[in-house]
Design a protein around this motif. Structure first.
Motif, PDB file in Angstrom:
ATOM      1  N   LYS A  12     -16.816  -7.142   1.360  1.00 56.11           N
ATOM      2  CA  LYS A  12     -16.242  -6.383   0.252  1.00 56.11           C
ATOM      3  C   LYS A  12     -15.442  -7.350  -0.618  1.00 56.11           C
ATOM      4  N   PHE A  13     -15.574  -7.167  -1.921  1.00 59.31           N
ATOM      5  CA  PHE A  13     -14.895  -8.014  -2.895  1.00 59.31           C
ATOM      6  C   PHE A  13     -13.957  -7.128  -3.711  1.00 59.31           C
ATOM      7  N   ASN A  92       1.429  -8.236  -6.057  1.00 59.36           N
ATOM      8  CA  ASN A  92       1.629  -8.112  -4.611  1.00 59.36           C
ATOM      9  C   ASN A  92       1.392  -6.684  -4.129  1.00 59.36           C
ATOM     10  N   SER A  93       1.751  -5.686  -4.927  1.00 64.34           N
ATOM     11  CA  SER A  93       1.461  -4.291  -4.558  1.00 64.34           C
ATOM     12  C   SER A  93      -0.040  -4.057  -4.498  1.00 64.34           C
ATOM     13  N   ALA A  94      -0.778  -4.602  -5.453  1.00 63.79           N
ATOM     14  CA  ALA A  94      -2.240  -4.471  -5.437  1.00 63.79           C
ATOM     15  C   ALA A  94      -2.832  -5.189  -4.228  1.00 63.79           C
ATOM     16  N   LEU A  95      -2.308  -6.353  -3.900  1.00 57.15           N
ATOM     17  CA  LEU A  95      -2.790  -7.074  -2.715  1.00 57.15           C
ATOM     18  C   LEU A  95      -2.576  -6.257  -1.448  1.00 57.15           C
ATOM     19  N   THR A  99      -8.537  -3.974   0.315  1.00 60.43           N
ATOM     20  CA  THR A  99      -9.225  -4.016   1.603  1.00 60.43           C
ATOM     21  C   THR A  99     -10.383  -5.009   1.601  1.00 60.43           C
ATOM     22  N   GLY A 100     -10.505  -5.779   0.519  1.00 58.21           N
ATOM     23  CA  GLY A 100     -11.624  -6.707   0.392  1.00 58.21           C
ATOM     24  C   GLY A 100     -11.481  -7.959   1.230  1.00 58.21           C
TER      25      GLY A 100
END
Length: 161
Positions: A12-13, A92-95, A99-100
């Motif tokens: 997954k990317f 950082n919140s997006a990281l 789940t990629g």
């Protein structure tokens, strides 16, 4: 015509796309993400305190593609006194929610080739020691036309569109 790379067993990317108040750029940037030839994608769109028009576009994009997840911030996280706050808060919140196996970040004024992610996955899968990569940059104007650059001075000027 786009040839879709099937994701059975493929990693997954995650693509993280940040926007503030440029719905025209966002529409173009998101379309290059959504039209990738590699389909095992998770797309996180960051709303960094955007206007109603931009928020409506984000919800429209989310409603059309199940791979999209939205991350909303009530207020813009940029601060001239702390320009890295966007990284520490938004990115950082997006990281944390990603789940990629691989992660790519772009802003709303960036576009990528239709096979960009496919090539990145192939690069990483074929080179276990490779930990980061990037493509070559081509500068375009708001209409999508390439700009021939003779002066490579770094600038952060991004007009509204």
């Amino acid at each position: 015509m786009k040839q879709l790379i099937k994701s059975v067993g493929s990693p997954k990317f995650t693509i993280i796309l940040h926007t503030y108040n440029r719905p025209g750029f966002l529409r173009q940037s998101a379309s290059t993400v959504l039209e990738q030839t590699y389909d095992n994608l998770e797309i996180i769109l960051i709303n960094d305190g955007a206007t109603v028009e931009t928020r409506e576009l984000l919800h429209e994009l989310e409603s059309k593609d199940k791979r999209i997840r939205l991350l909303h911030f009530k207020e813009n996280q940029y601060s001239p006194s702390d320009p890295h706050k966007i990284v520490s808060v938004c990115y950082n919140s997006a990281l944390e929610m990603s789940t990629g196996n691989y992660i790519w970040h772009q802003d709303d004024d960036d576009i990528i080739a239709m096979d960009y992610i496919e090539k990145m996955v192939a690069l990483f899968q074929g080179n276990a020691d490779c930990s980061s990569a990037s493509g070559l940059v081509r500068v375009i104007d708001a209409k999508g036309d390439f700009i021939k650059r003779t002066n490579y001075r770094t600038t952060n000027y991004r007009p509204r569109y």
